[in-house]
Design a protein around this motif. Structure first.
Motif, short mmCIF file in Angstrom:
data_model
loop_
_atom_site.label_atom_id
_atom_site.label_comp_id
_atom_site.label_asym_id
_atom_site.label_seq_id
_atom_site.Cartn_x
_atom_site.Cartn_y
_atom_site.Cartn_z
N ASN A 11 -7.53 -0.11 5.13
CA ASN A 11 -8.57 0.52 5.34
C ASN A 11 -8.36 1.74 6.09
OD1 ASN A 11 -10.94 1.88 6.60
ND2 ASN A 11 -12.13 -0.18 7.03
N PHE A 12 -7.94 2.88 5.47
CA PHE A 12 -7.30 4.11 6.10
C PHE A 12 -8.34 4.82 7.43
CE2 PHE A 12 -4.91 4.56 2.05
CZ PHE A 12 -3.87 4.47 2.63
N ILE A 13 -9.32 4.48 7.35
CA ILE A 13 -10.15 4.91 8.45
C ILE A 13 -9.81 4.46 9.61
CG2 ILE A 13 -12.59 5.40 9.34
CD1 ILE A 13 -11.90 7.20 7.13
N ARG A 14 -9.69 3.06 9.48
CA ARG A 14 -9.57 2.16 10.75
C ARG A 14 -7.94 2.03 11.04
NH1 ARG A 14 -10.81 -2.28 8.94
NH2 ARG A 14 -8.92 -3.42 8.65
N GLU A 15 -7.12 1.84 10.02
CA GLU A 15 -5.64 1.80 10.07
C GLU A 15 -4.89 3.33 10.44
OE1 GLU A 15 -3.95 -1.71 7.72
OE2 GLU A 15 -5.71 -1.33 6.43
N LYS A 16 -5.36 4.19 9.61
CA LYS A 16 -4.68 5.37 9.52
C LYS A 16 -3.41 5.26 9.02
CE LYS A 16 -7.91 7.35 13.10
NZ LYS A 16 -8.81 7.92 12.21
N GLU A 17 -2.32 5.92 9.93
CA GLU A 17 -0.87 5.79 9.21
C GLU A 17 -0.48 4.44 9.27
OE1 GLU A 17 1.54 8.18 11.73
OE2 GLU A 17 0.96 10.11 10.33
N ALA A 18 -0.78 3.45 10.07
CA ALA A 18 -0.49 2.13 9.92
C ALA A 18 -0.68 1.69 8.41
CB ALA A 18 -1.06 1.18 10.82
N GLY A 19 -1.81 2.14 7.97
CA GLY A 19 -2.39 1.47 6.45
C GLY A 19 -1.18 1.90 5.57
N TYR A 20 -0.79 3.33 5.94
CA TYR A 20 0.16 3.98 4.76
C TYR A 20 1.72 3.46 5.00
CZ TYR A 20 2.62 7.94 2.55
OH TYR A 20 3.40 8.75 1.99
N LYS A 21 1.68 3.00 6.18
CA LYS A 21 3.27 2.16 6.31
C LYS A 21 3.04 0.75 5.57
CE LYS A 21 6.43 1.26 9.82
NZ LYS A 21 6.93 1.46 11.36
N ARG A 22 1.89 0.38 5.67
CA ARG A 22 1.99 -1.13 5.02
C ARG A 22 2.02 -1.21 3.38
NH1 ARG A 22 -2.48 -4.53 4.17
NH2 ARG A 22 -4.20 -3.22 4.99
N ILE A 23 1.62 0.10 2.99
CA ILE A 23 2.07 0.36 1.61
C ILE A 23 3.33 0.77 1.20
CG2 ILE A 23 1.14 1.83 -0.48
CD1 ILE A 23 -1.50 1.90 0.79
N PHE A 24 3.77 1.88 1.90
CA PHE A 24 5.12 2.45 1.48
C PHE A 24 6.29 2.18 2.49
CE2 PHE A 24 1.60 5.16 -0.08
CZ PHE A 24 2.29 5.47 -1.39
N ARG A 25 6.05 1.66 3.46
CA ARG A 25 6.90 0.82 4.38
C ARG A 25 7.73 2.10 5.36
NH1 ARG A 25 7.62 -4.43 3.67
NH2 ARG A 25 7.16 -5.19 1.31
N ARG A 26 6.78 3.23 5.29
CA ARG A 26 7.36 4.33 6.34
C ARG A 26 6.21 5.20 6.44
NH1 ARG A 26 8.31 5.91 1.03
NH2 ARG A 26 7.67 7.90 0.19
N LEU A 27 6.23 5.94 7.38
CA LEU A 27 5.16 7.12 7.97
C LEU A 27 5.47 8.06 6.79
CD1 LEU A 27 5.31 6.94 11.78
CD2 LEU A 27 3.73 5.49 9.98
N PRO A 28 4.40 8.81 6.45
CA PRO A 28 4.27 10.05 5.63
C PRO A 28 5.24 11.34 6.56
CG PRO A 28 2.26 9.90 6.63
CD PRO A 28 2.92 8.75 6.85
N LEU A 29 5.53 12.21 5.71
CA LEU A 29 6.27 13.59 6.53
C LEU A 29 5.38 14.18 7.20
CD1 LEU A 29 8.35 14.75 3.37
CD2 LEU A 29 9.15 13.71 5.19
N VAL A 30 3.95 14.37 6.80
CA VAL A 30 2.95 14.78 7.82
C VAL A 30 1.59 14.47 7.39
CG1 VAL A 30 2.46 16.96 6.24
CG2 VAL A 30 2.06 17.07 8.78
N SER A 31 0.57 14.11 8.41
CA SER A 31 -0.68 13.68 8.01
C SER A 31 -1.97 14.12 9.05
CB SER A 31 -0.49 12.08 8.25
OG SER A 31 -0.78 11.72 9.56
#
Length: 306
Positions: A11-31
């Motif tokens: 749930n990106f609304i609730r998790e935000k970058e933590a949700g991205y990290k769960r999928i890709f195991r890193r944070l995005p370059l910019v968000s």
């Protein structure tokens, strides 16, 4: 394609970058998180060859391939359907909310990812169609010039002037939603569609007064629409019909007019004026001032002082 255990729904609304990290195991370059855009879920990243585990996301997800030096071979599975595809620059992908998605690809590429909450999607389109009768369709990699341009514009404002460009970003997201409604949805139009309407003068005055009263802030479409009790999309549509320009363009012009007033008063520096009227810095003011006035703030000040 290997079968992975499905991750817990994201749930990106609730998790935000933590949700991205769960999928890709890193944070995005910019968000959108890193530039402070509340209620938006946008990320740009570079993706080396790899594979995405089977996931379900609570939001509608759109991927726009903005930086693909050479064609990328991929296997993508959406809602159980497997497709061998070739991803090239300008392609986009849609994975509707709560739909399974898995992919493996063979080359480095850069992409913009957008997650749109179904409730926000419905609020944006409810003056056009009955959102209860809308189904956003899955889309394997295909090209669309408008979606590509929206992706490039969003990437640009994220990287360059994200902290003061939320209104512009929201305008782009609203344009994207309406375009998806027309091109990638199953829908039944209802009688509530509005064509050719304009804002009543008193409502336009309310919005203009609000803009000038909060000119130093990163205003949002939702915020401006709330002033006149309208959804962001409908407000944006009527505002442009009434003024001939978008809310974002109007806010920029208001900032420039306020900057001209402050320059004429001669009490503060150009850098301080830039901050007071809502620009990131002096160079940001310089760029828009020269574009709209035809000269730089410094030249304007010198001419006025003569």
């Amino acid at each position: 394609m290997k079968e992975f255990k499905t991750l817990e729904p994201v749930n990106f609304i609730r998790e935000k970058e933590a949700g991205y990290k769960r999928i890709f195991r890193r944070l995005p370059l910019v968000s959108s998180v890193s530039v402070g855009w509340d209620d938006l879920c946008i990320a740009y990243d570079q993706y080396p060859p790899g594979e995405l585990p089977k996931i379900l996301v609570k939001q509608h997800c759109i991927g726009i391939f903005t930086d693909i030096p050479s064609a990328v071979q991929a296997e993508r599975k959406i809602d159980g359907r497997l497709v061998q595809e070739q991803n090239v620059q300008g392609d986009f992908v849609i994975v509707p909310a709560n739909t399974s998605h898995q992919v493996v690809w063979n080359k480095l590429g850069g992409a913009l990812s957008i997650a749109i909450d179904p409730t926000f999607f419905a609020q944006t389109i409810y003056e056009i169609v009955n959102p209860d009768r809308i189904e956003l369709l899955p889309q394997f990699a295909t090209s669309d010039p408008l979606i590509y341009q929206i992706g490039l514009a969003l990437k640009s404002v994220l990287v360059k002037h994200g902290t003061t460009s939320r209104l512009y970003a929201e305008t782009l997201i609203n344009t994207l939603i309406v375009h998806l409604l027309e091109k990638n949805s199953v829908l039944c139009r209802n009688s509530s569609e509005y064509v050719g309407g304009k804002l009543p003068q008193y409502k336009l005055r309310q919005v203009i007064d609000y803009i000038y009263a909060h000119i130093d802030r990163d205003l949002s479409l939702k915020e401006l629409g709330t002033v006149v009790q309208m959804s962001p999309h409908y407000f944006s549509q009527l505002f442009k019909e009434t003024t001939g320009i978008t809310p974002h363009q109007y806010v920029i012009r208001c900032r420039i007019e306020r900057a001209k007033d402050l320059l004429q008063q001669g009490k503060v520096s150009i850098a301080e004026i830039a901050e007071q009227v809502g620009f990131v810095d002096q160079s940001h003011l310089h760029r828009y001032f020269k574009r709209l006035v035809g000269i730089t703030p410094k030249t304007f000040l010198q001419q006025f002082q003569k």
